[in-house]
Design a protein around this motif. Structure first.
Motif, PDB file in Angstrom:
ATOM      1  N   ALA A  65      35.289  30.027  46.791  1.00  0.00           N
ATOM      2  CA  ALA A  65      36.029  29.588  45.603  1.00  0.00           C
ATOM      3  C   ALA A  65      36.803  28.310  45.906  1.00  0.00           C
ATOM      4  O   ALA A  65      36.810  27.368  45.099  1.00  0.00           O
ATOM      5  CB  ALA A  65      36.983  30.685  45.127  1.00  0.00           C
ATOM      6  N   ARG A  75      33.674  19.174  41.029  1.00  0.00           N
ATOM      7  CA  ARG A  75      34.098  19.537  39.669  1.00  0.00           C
ATOM      8  C   ARG A  75      35.180  18.608  39.128  1.00  0.00           C
ATOM      9  O   ARG A  75      35.181  18.262  37.959  1.00  0.00           O
ATOM     10  CB  ARG A  75      34.567  20.983  39.626  1.00  0.00           C
ATOM     11  CG  ARG A  75      33.421  21.967  39.628  1.00  0.00           C
ATOM     12  CD  ARG A  75      33.945  23.394  39.476  1.00  0.00           C
ATOM     13  NE  ARG A  75      32.873  24.329  39.262  1.00  0.00           N
ATOM     14  CZ  ARG A  75      32.193  24.942  40.219  1.00  0.00           C
ATOM     15  NH1 ARG A  75      32.467  24.670  41.473  1.00  0.00           N
ATOM     16  NH2 ARG A  75      31.245  25.793  39.929  1.00  0.00           N
ATOM     17  N   LYS A 109      34.248  36.993  33.102  1.00  0.00           N
ATOM     18  CA  LYS A 109      33.638  37.385  34.370  1.00  0.00           C
ATOM     19  C   LYS A 109      33.779  38.888  34.624  1.00  0.00           C
ATOM     20  O   LYS A 109      32.869  39.518  35.169  1.00  0.00           O
ATOM     21  CB  LYS A 109      34.240  36.578  35.530  1.00  0.00           C
ATOM     22  CG  LYS A 109      33.915  35.106  35.466  1.00  0.00           C
ATOM     23  CD  LYS A 109      32.407  34.913  35.553  1.00  0.00           C
ATOM     24  CE  LYS A 109      32.020  33.465  35.578  1.00  0.00           C
ATOM     25  NZ  LYS A 109      30.578  33.299  35.849  1.00  0.00           N
ATOM     26  N   ASP A 137      29.189  36.185  43.467  1.00  0.00           N
ATOM     27  CA  ASP A 137      29.432  34.989  42.656  1.00  0.00           C
ATOM     28  C   ASP A 137      30.452  35.268  41.550  1.00  0.00           C
ATOM     29  O   ASP A 137      31.303  34.421  41.266  1.00  0.00           O
ATOM     30  CB  ASP A 137      28.120  34.486  42.053  1.00  0.00           C
ATOM     31  CG  ASP A 137      28.305  33.186  41.308  1.00  0.00           C
ATOM     32  OD1 ASP A 137      28.697  32.190  41.945  1.00  0.00           O
ATOM     33  OD2 ASP A 137      28.082  33.173  40.084  1.00  0.00           O
ATOM     34  N   THR A 138      30.392  36.446  40.956  1.00  0.00           N
ATOM     35  CA  THR A 138      31.365  36.814  39.929  1.00  0.00           C
ATOM     36  C   THR A 138      32.772  36.840  40.512  1.00  0.00           C
ATOM     37  O   THR A 138      33.714  36.306  39.915  1.00  0.00           O
ATOM     38  CB  THR A 138      31.027  38.196  39.325  1.00  0.00           C
ATOM     39  OG1 THR A 138      29.752  38.115  38.691  1.00  0.00           O
ATOM     40  CG2 THR A 138      32.075  38.650  38.324  1.00  0.00           C
ATOM     41  N   ASP A 176      33.978  33.321  41.171  1.00  0.00           N
ATOM     42  CA  ASP A 176      34.408  32.672  39.931  1.00  0.00           C
ATOM     43  C   ASP A 176      35.777  33.175  39.481  1.00  0.00           C
ATOM     44  O   ASP A 176      36.617  32.386  39.049  1.00  0.00           O
ATOM     45  CB  ASP A 176      33.383  32.893  38.825  1.00  0.00           C
ATOM     46  CG  ASP A 176      32.110  32.093  39.032  1.00  0.00           C
ATOM     47  OD1 ASP A 176      32.095  31.190  39.892  1.00  0.00           O
ATOM     48  OD2 ASP A 176      31.120  32.387  38.331  1.00  0.00           O
ATOM     49  N   GLY A 222      38.339  31.556  41.616  1.00  0.00           N
ATOM     50  CA  GLY A 222      38.467  30.148  41.239  1.00  0.00           C
ATOM     51  C   GLY A 222      39.242  29.961  39.947  1.00  0.00           C
ATOM     52  O   GLY A 222      40.120  29.091  39.860  1.00  0.00           O
ATOM     53  N   TYR A 223      38.925  30.775  38.922  1.00  0.00           N
ATOM     54  CA  TYR A 223      39.667  30.668  37.657  1.00  0.00           C
ATOM     55  C   TYR A 223      41.131  31.035  37.849  1.00  0.00           C
ATOM     56  O   TYR A 223      42.018  30.422  37.246  1.00  0.00           O
ATOM     57  CB  TYR A 223      39.032  31.543  36.570  1.00  0.00           C
ATOM     58  CG  TYR A 223      37.777  30.950  35.991  1.00  0.00           C
ATOM     59  CD1 TYR A 223      37.780  29.682  35.410  1.00  0.00           C
ATOM     60  CD2 TYR A 223      36.588  31.645  36.012  1.00  0.00           C
ATOM     61  CE1 TYR A 223      36.630  29.124  34.884  1.00  0.00           C
ATOM     62  CE2 TYR A 223      35.424  31.101  35.484  1.00  0.00           C
ATOM     63  CZ  TYR A 223      35.454  29.842  34.922  1.00  0.00           C
ATOM     64  OH  TYR A 223      34.316  29.292  34.396  1.00  0.00           O
TER      65      TYR A 223
END
Length: 99
Positions: free
Chosen positions: A20, A28, A67, A78-79, A82, A85-86
């Motif tokens: 992440a 990004r 998610k 990956d979920t 994410d 990261g969020y």
């Protein structure tokens, strides 16, 4: 130590957080702007669409919930990456003073 060997030596929680961290500090920002800029842009669009105020904090929380909903069907690393990261980007938006 090669990157692959170093990644394999990480615990699952460290690997999720490291992945992440790599994602939110990668290209990004160049492609989409900083999290604060991007979440502010998204919040304005969602506010118009929904007819109610949506804050950058709401954007982060709603993306996390998206998610979570996907993870209820199939939970993947990956979920979880994410979600981490969020959460990090949302906290940056919450604590950053916008001029």
């Amino acid at each position: 130590m090669s990157e692959t060997v170093a990644a394999q030596a990480l615990t699952p929680r460290s690997r999720v957080l490291q992945t992440a961290d790599d994602a939110i500090h990668g290209d990004r920002n160049t492609h989409y702007g900083t999290p604060t800029e991007n979440f502010e842009r998204i919040s304005k669009l969602w506010s118009v669409y929904l007819g109610r105020n949506v804050s950058p904090r709401d954007v982060a929380m709603l993306m996390i919930l998206l998610k979570v909903a996907r993870g209820m069907n199939l939970l993947t690393e990956d979920t979880m990456v994410d979600i981490a990261g969020y959460a990090a980007c949302g906290w940056e938006c919450e604590t950053q003073v916008v001029a």
